[in-house]
Enzyme design. Structure first.
Site, short mmCIF file in Angstrom:
data_model
loop_
_atom_site.label_atom_id
_atom_site.label_comp_id
_atom_site.label_asym_id
_atom_site.label_seq_id
_atom_site.Cartn_x
_atom_site.Cartn_y
_atom_site.Cartn_z
N HIS A 259 0.85 -1.19 0.00
CA HIS A 259 0.00 0.00 0.00
C HIS A 259 0.88 1.23 0.00
O HIS A 259 1.93 1.24 0.64
CB HIS A 259 -0.92 0.02 1.23
CG HIS A 259 -2.05 0.97 1.10
ND1 HIS A 259 -1.91 2.32 1.38
CD2 HIS A 259 -3.31 0.80 0.67
CE1 HIS A 259 -3.06 2.92 1.14
NE2 HIS A 259 -3.93 2.02 0.71
N ASP A 310 -8.01 -4.93 -0.05
CA ASP A 310 -8.62 -5.80 -1.06
C ASP A 310 -8.38 -7.28 -0.80
O ASP A 310 -9.06 -8.13 -1.37
CB ASP A 310 -8.05 -5.45 -2.45
CG ASP A 310 -8.56 -4.10 -2.91
OD1 ASP A 310 -9.78 -3.94 -2.97
OD2 ASP A 310 -7.74 -3.22 -3.18
N1 COA Z 1 3.68 -7.71 -4.85
C1 COA Z 1 5.02 -7.78 -4.96
N2 COA Z 1 5.84 -6.75 -4.72
C2 COA Z 1 5.28 -5.60 -4.36
C3 COA Z 1 3.90 -5.44 -4.22
C4 COA Z 1 3.10 -6.55 -4.48
N3 COA Z 1 1.78 -6.47 -4.34
N4 COA Z 1 3.61 -4.18 -3.84
C5 COA Z 1 4.79 -3.55 -3.75
N5 COA Z 1 5.78 -4.42 -4.06
C6 COA Z 1 7.21 -4.14 -4.02
C7 COA Z 1 7.71 -3.51 -5.29
O1 COA Z 1 8.09 -4.45 -6.25
C8 COA Z 1 8.88 -2.74 -4.75
O2 COA Z 1 9.90 -3.67 -4.45
P1 COA Z 1 11.44 -3.37 -4.71
O3 COA Z 1 11.75 -2.18 -3.84
O4 COA Z 1 12.10 -4.63 -4.32
O5 COA Z 1 11.51 -3.06 -6.17
C9 COA Z 1 8.36 -2.21 -3.41
O6 COA Z 1 7.43 -3.19 -2.98
C10 COA Z 1 7.71 -0.86 -3.47
O7 COA Z 1 6.70 -0.88 -4.47
P2 COA Z 1 6.08 0.39 -5.16
O8 COA Z 1 5.56 0.01 -6.50
O9 COA Z 1 7.03 1.55 -5.08
O10 COA Z 1 4.89 0.72 -4.20
P3 COA Z 1 3.74 1.74 -4.53
O11 COA Z 1 3.49 2.52 -3.31
O12 COA Z 1 4.01 2.50 -5.76
O13 COA Z 1 2.51 0.78 -4.90
C11 COA Z 1 0.61 -0.51 -4.78
C12 COA Z 1 1.43 0.57 -4.11
C13 COA Z 1 -0.67 -0.71 -3.98
C14 COA Z 1 0.23 -0.07 -6.19
C15 COA Z 1 1.43 -1.81 -4.84
O14 COA Z 1 1.72 -2.24 -3.54
C16 COA Z 1 0.73 -2.91 -5.64
O15 COA Z 1 0.89 -2.98 -6.86
N6 COA Z 1 -0.05 -3.79 -4.95
C17 COA Z 1 -0.79 -4.82 -5.65
C18 COA Z 1 -2.11 -4.27 -6.14
C19 COA Z 1 -3.08 -4.03 -5.02
O16 COA Z 1 -3.25 -4.86 -4.15
N7 COA Z 1 -3.73 -2.87 -5.07
C20 COA Z 1 -4.72 -2.49 -4.09
C21 COA Z 1 -4.22 -1.36 -3.28
S1 COA Z 1 -5.32 -1.00 -1.95
#
Ligand code: COA
Length: 374
Positions: A259, A310
């Site tokens: 998140h 979610d």
């Molecule tokens: N699965 C695997 N790795 C994940 C992840 C996930 N669901 N969410 C974050 N990460 C990892 C990224 O690969 C990154 O790792 P690294 O530093 O080794 O490269 C790190 O965590 C940071 O990720 P980042 O994309 O910068 O986080 P963000 O704040 O931009 O993204 C979300 C937030 C919610 C978009 C992201 O966590 C995600 O894609 N989650 C899955 C989708 C989801 O459940 N969405 C509902 C949100 S309520």
């Protein structure tokens, strides 16, 4: 220095929702009221009232508000016609945003943005969202429409219209709680989209359509449907760790984890949803919860990520008999209260939201007429 994805950027002022991390614990409040108190004592209509008007209602105000919503549930025949004519393969979120646009075309006050008119539109959208979703589902599955029933409150009436039978007390309480937990969440992507649209003085329907389209993406509300696909794919708890390991090795995201705001602290909504998912698992089908637990354990062990709102929603919805492709719509049924409250707040104190981009493309190129290009 730009912040990728606008992380931690304060983009507006708002009185609606507070998210703060205090001493390693996440606080989530709607209009100053803690989400755990609302989850324990409130109902969706009360929360919608709180978000829209800023104060908790008195008993009579709540009864009146419930009656007003119940009165606005039925859809005009033109919208039912639209639901009937859309191809049955249409995703229910596409249906929802199309129906919202159509509702706008039928509102002679569509371009009125006074507080009073906006509140009326908000009530109408909150009331009609469940009917649109339930009617479309029954139409696409060849079942008769079940019309709204004034004897039922908001959550109960949706389950009744969807399944065509009186829902159990456990199911009503579960959905009601889920809607409360999804009702608002500060400047999440869909609410921001709604506020951007509203800041141009676009009408409320257009702003809600912007939010609905944004919610659908798998990085936002679309995640719950993807979580369910994952639960079905994993199928048994003992396969969870291997599944997660393989996904992470392929650098794929595990849906329902991570998140932007709750990095190292558990999302307070997840705490509530996990308890709810367990309760439903004990009373109904335990399988989805058991697989969820095994996945959560594996993701934490292998990547240190916590489940988000979610993640447990998926097993909750599955145990409520809700089809997978309606999961995002259920999120929207809750979030419409927050979206409309934010749109009204934006209208009340508006300045166009128009940030800048740091240009990184080529510069000062010499234009060559097309006939002279090689
Ligand atoms: N699965 C695997 N790795 C994940 C992840 C996930 N669901 N969410 C974050 N990460 C990892 C990224 O690969 C990154 O790792 P690294 O530093 O080794 O490269 C790190 O965590 C940071 O990720 P980042 O994309 O910068 O986080 P963000 O704040 O931009 O993204 C979300 C937030 C919610 C978009 C992201 O966590 C995600 O894609 N989650 C899955 C989708 C989801 O459940 N969405 C509902 C949100 S309520």
């Amino acid at each position: 220095m730009i912040k990728s994805g606008m992380e931690d950027v304060i983009a507006c002022q708002s009185d609606i929702c507070r998210i703060e991390i205090e001493n390693g614990r996440a606080i989530l409040e709607y209009r100053g009221y803690d989400i755990h108190d609302l989850a324990k004592h409130s109902c969706y209509e009360e929360v919608a009232y709180l978000l829209l008007f800023g104060e908790l209602p008195s008993k009579s105000e709540l009864e009146y508000f419930k009656a007003e919503l119940a009165d606005k549930r039925e859809l005009p025949p033109q919208i039912i016609g639209l639901l009937t004519h859309l191809p049955p393969i249409t995703h229910p979120m596409v249906v929802l945003r199309t129906a919202i646009s159509y509702l706008g075309s039928m509102d002679k006050y569509i371009h009125h943005r006074s507080y009073e008119k906006s509140i009326e539109k908000a009530k109408s959208l909150i009331a009609k969202f469940p009917t649109i979703v339930a009617y479309y589902h029954r139409i696409r599955t060849g079942q008769n429409l079940v019309h709204p029933n004034d004897d039922f409150d908001h959550a109960a009436n949706f389950l009744y219209m969807l399944h065509g039978e009186e829902p159990s007390w456990t199911s009503i309480k579960a959905l009601d709680l889920d809607l409360i937990l999804h009702a608002d969440h500060e400047l999440n992507a869909s609410t921001f989209a709604a506020r951007i649209a509203a800041s141009t003085m676009a009408d409320m329907y257009a702003s809600v359509v912007a939010a609905t389209g944004t919610l659908m993406g798998p990085l936002h509300g679309g995640a719950a449907q993807k979580v369910m696909e994952m639960l079905r794919e994993v199928a048994v708890p003992w396969r969870a760790e291997e599944y997660v390991k393989e996904k992470l090795e392929r650098k794929e995201r595990i849906m329902g984890f991570g998140h932007r705001v709750y990095k190292k602290t558990m999302d307070p909504r997840t705490i509530e949803l996990k308890v709810l998912a367990k309760k439903l698992a004990d009373e109904k089908e335990p399988k989805w919860y058991e697989i969820s637990e095994a996945i959560a354990e594996a993701v934490y062990k292998l990547k240190g990520l916590l489940p988000n709102v979610d993640f447990y929603s998926a097993s909750v919805y599955a145990n409520l008999g809700i089809p997978d492709d309606l999961f995002i719509n259920i999120f929207a049924l809750g979030r419409i209260a927050g979206w409309t409250a934010h749109i009204i707040e934006q209208y009340e104190n508006n300045r166009l939201i128009r940030p800048r981009a740091l240009y990184t493309g080529g510069k000062n190129k010499h234009y060559v007429p097309i006939e002279e290009r090689d």
